[in-house]
Design an enzyme around this catalytic site. Structure first.
Site, PDB file in Angstrom:
ATOM      1  N   ASP A 229     -66.103  38.220 -13.737  1.00 30.85           N
ATOM      2  CA  ASP A 229     -67.097  37.653 -14.639  1.00 30.85           C
ATOM      3  C   ASP A 229     -66.499  36.524 -15.489  1.00 30.85           C
ATOM      4  OD1 ASP A 229     -69.787  37.958 -15.832  1.00 30.85           O
ATOM      5  OD2 ASP A 229     -68.680  38.454 -17.652  1.00 30.85           O
ATOM      6  N   GLU A 278     -51.109  44.106  -3.185  1.00 28.12           N
ATOM      7  CA  GLU A 278     -50.433  45.388  -2.929  1.00 28.12           C
ATOM      8  C   GLU A 278     -51.260  46.229  -1.954  1.00 28.12           C
ATOM      9  OE1 GLU A 278     -50.166  47.270  -6.757  1.00 28.12           O
ATOM     10  OE2 GLU A 278     -48.977  45.623  -7.593  1.00 28.12           O
TER      11      GLU A 278
HETATM   12  C1  GLC Z   1     -71.792  36.268 -16.603  1.00 30.49           C
HETATM   13  C2  GLC Z   1     -72.803  37.282 -16.114  1.00 30.49           C
HETATM   14  C3  GLC Z   1     -73.919  37.330 -17.102  1.00 30.49           C
HETATM   15  C4  GLC Z   1     -73.366  37.792 -18.439  1.00 30.49           C
HETATM   16  C5  GLC Z   1     -72.227  36.874 -18.894  1.00 30.49           C
HETATM   17  C6  GLC Z   1     -71.445  37.486 -20.003  1.00 30.49           C
HETATM   18  O1  GLC Z   1     -72.286  34.974 -16.613  1.00 30.49           O
HETATM   19  O2  GLC Z   1     -73.231  36.953 -14.817  1.00 30.49           O
HETATM   20  O3  GLC Z   1     -74.956  38.177 -16.694  1.00 30.49           O
HETATM   21  O4  GLC Z   1     -74.380  37.755 -19.403  1.00 30.49           O
HETATM   22  O5  GLC Z   1     -71.314  36.659 -17.844  1.00 30.49           O
HETATM   23  O6  GLC Z   1     -70.692  38.567 -19.542  1.00 30.49           O
END
Ligand code: GLC
Length: 560
Positions: A229, A278
């Protein structure tokens, strides 16, 4: 000319596969992820197994048949960890426990094993830029003194102004408002997203150590890798300089700012890669909202395996723009030994069946859509969405399919304001509705309190148009969007995966066309007028052909 029965194609490919063709995705000499079709499961909205209105792991398991028939290679599961769900689970309170509304860690392990037994790998979502404010580390930080080690796992700073009453700098949260929130003793903490998502300080050794351990935890439980993310965040410029810009409210910016796309973050990525290496056969894909020329940096041999290509997802329905993006992505991923990673929709953007139904002079933005909009042409949107699917599924590289894409679902853009849950709605001061419209529970049956999503109503109301689009309605209809996807995936798996030759063709204005090898051609008519059908056998069409050829907004796969 009559349309080709897609059902026949699925049957044909299944027959051929069962006789003498090995699936190329099973060929150990090809990294499985390079050309995989990955299905994105937004857990809350996929299938509700216990009738509480919220999707869960039991529901996911109950729909594995659907995924297997669709023919996907892997699923990417949006965050399923313990969380107050203030940002749909991207606010993680415990990276090793499953949210109790979704199930248990044992159930998650079983899901990974059950999906694996059907040849479907599981990618889990890792959120390393921030935790939830309910994470034990953040609770400890709040309870500790300003100069404490507990606070230094996050970004706590004194404010500006005579008594520190102003935020430490001018950074803005992506969701709206300042990126800083003040705590009782007067310090401020950084959150590039909602205030419930404090940013971690990756310079503190506890942070990388903890994420190594979390990664191993899920890899040991059979996860085939991670979707990372906001991979472009993580590292902030030393000294926290002002960004010197008004605001980035409303979307991650591609302009240089002191908190995105910093060179230092690659060292962290290389560390993760060593952990993945790993294990056999694992991968990670970056959610990096960066300019196209910066993307290859994330794809170097000792970094990510894949990075989402958001350029195509952000592009209007225009052959020239598609062509430029495709050429750039294929070349730049190839230059660093990777492959492009195509996306048309996900849980953060307006569904493409709706984006493509708006006239080109309307700029829907990625999550700024408001409705109802008289200018929306629903049928055209779906027609283009079907053609777009055939484009991305024929391209070299990997393709991500967001749950409901295979049903041709539109955005639910008339949600009443009082049901909105996306923090964007609150953080933008109620000026941006946010992303709930693409997160509405998906329809499995044509009727019932939530169209088969669960035994009662879902956590967000579904529009009535969802009923006819239910999976069970589409399953045995040879002309349905679901059948189109099933056919396309079956053909792709059997004939396109492993084909490395790719050539874009110039067949005139408004036409996107390319060859994969000597025998396969994809032609998408993205213009207004019918274009001639080339010689060869039509294996799949996104819409019936005309007597004169390929009508507007239609893609065709032809073999010669
Ligand atoms: C990314 C995710 C989104 C979230 C953001 C903060 O863009 O896809 O849904 O709100 O990160 O974590």
């Amino acid at each position: 000319m009559a349309s080709v029965s897609v059902y026949t194609i699925v049957e044909y490919v299944r027959f051929v596969d069962s006789t003498h063709h090995q699936r190329s995705t099973d060929d150990p000499s090809i990294d499985w992820w390079r050309q995989a079709v990955v299905y994105q499961i937004y857990v809350r909205s996929f299938a509700d197994g216990n009738g509480d209105g919220i999707g869960d792991i039991a529901g996911m398991t109950s729909r594995l048949d659907h995924l297997q028939r669709l023919g996907v290679d892997a699923v990417w599961v949006n965050p399923w960890y313990r969380s107050p769900l203030l940002d749909g689970g991207y606010d993680v309170a415990d990276y090793r426990e499953i949210n109790e509304q979704f199930g248990t860690t044992a159930e998650a392990e079983r899901f990974i094993a059950d999906a694996g037994a059907r040849g479907i790998r599981t990618i889990v979502d890792l959120v390393p830029n921030h935790t939830s404010w309910e994470h034990p580390w953040f609770r400890a930080a709040l309870a500790a003194d300003p100069a404490s080690p507990e606070r230094s796992r996050y970004h706590f700073l004194d404010g500006r102004g005579a008594s520190g009453e102003l935020p430490p700098n001018d950074w803005r949260s992506v969701f709206g408002g300042p990126a800083w929130t003040r705590v009782d003793d007067g310090q401020w903490y950084l959150h590039l997203f909602d205030e419930s998502q404090p940013d971690l300080n990756w310079d503190h050794t506890d942070v990388p150590d903890e994420f190594d351990s979390v990664m191993r935890f899920w890899l040991d439980r059979g996860a085939c890798g991670f979707r990372i993310d906001v991979a472009h965040a993580l590292v902030k410029a030393p000294g926290y300089p002002d960004a010197g810009r008004e605001s980035n409210d409303g979307r991650a910016t591609l302009d240089p700012v002191p908190y995105f796309d910093r060179d230092g973050l690659h060292e962290i990525v290389r560390r993760w890669r060593r952990v993945l290496d790993e294990y056999d056969d694992r991968m990670m894909v970056a959610e990096a909202w960066v300019a196209a020329e910066r993307r290859p940096l994330y794809l170097r041999a000792d970094e990510y395996h894949q990075a989402f290509d958001f350029d195509l997802l952000s592009a209007p329905w225009n052959a020239a723009e598609f062509e430029t993006i495709i050429a750039t992505s294929v070349a730049s991923a190839g230059a660093v030994g990777s492959d492009p990673t195509w996306v048309l929709s996900n849980h953060d953007v307006v569904r493409h069946a709706t984006r493509y139904g708006l006239p080109t002079d309307i700029e829907p933005g990625l999550w700024l859509l408001d409705g109802p909009h008289d200018a929306l042409d629903v049928a055209r949107g779906l027609r283009r969405a079907r053609a777009a699917a055939m484009i991305t599924l024929a391209l070299p590289g990997s393709t991500y399919v967001y749950q409901g894409d295979e049903l041709g679902l539109p955005e639910a853009w008339e949600l009443p304001l009082d049901v909105l849950q996306d923090p964007v709605w609150h953080d933008s001061g109620h000026t941006v509705k946010g992303r709930d419209g693409c997160r509405v529970p998906i329809p499995w049956e044509p009727d019932g309190p939530s169209f088969g999503f669960g035994s009662g109503p879902g956590w967000l109301p579904q529009p009535s148009e969802f009923g006819p689009l239910a999976a069970s309605n589409q399953e045995n209809d040879p002309d349905s969007t679901l059948s189109l996807y099933q056919s396309a995936l079956a053909y792709r798996r059997s004939r396109l995966v492993g084909e490395n030759d790719f050539d874009l063709l110039d067949l005139g204005r408004g036409v996107l066309a390319f060859d994969r090898g000597e025998h396969f051609r994809c032609i998408a008519n993205m213009g207004d007028d019918t274009i001639p059908l080339p010689d060869g056998e039509v294996v799949l069409t996104s819409a019936p052909l005309d007597d004169d050829g390929i009508p507007a907004d239609t893609a065709v796969w032809v073999t010669r």
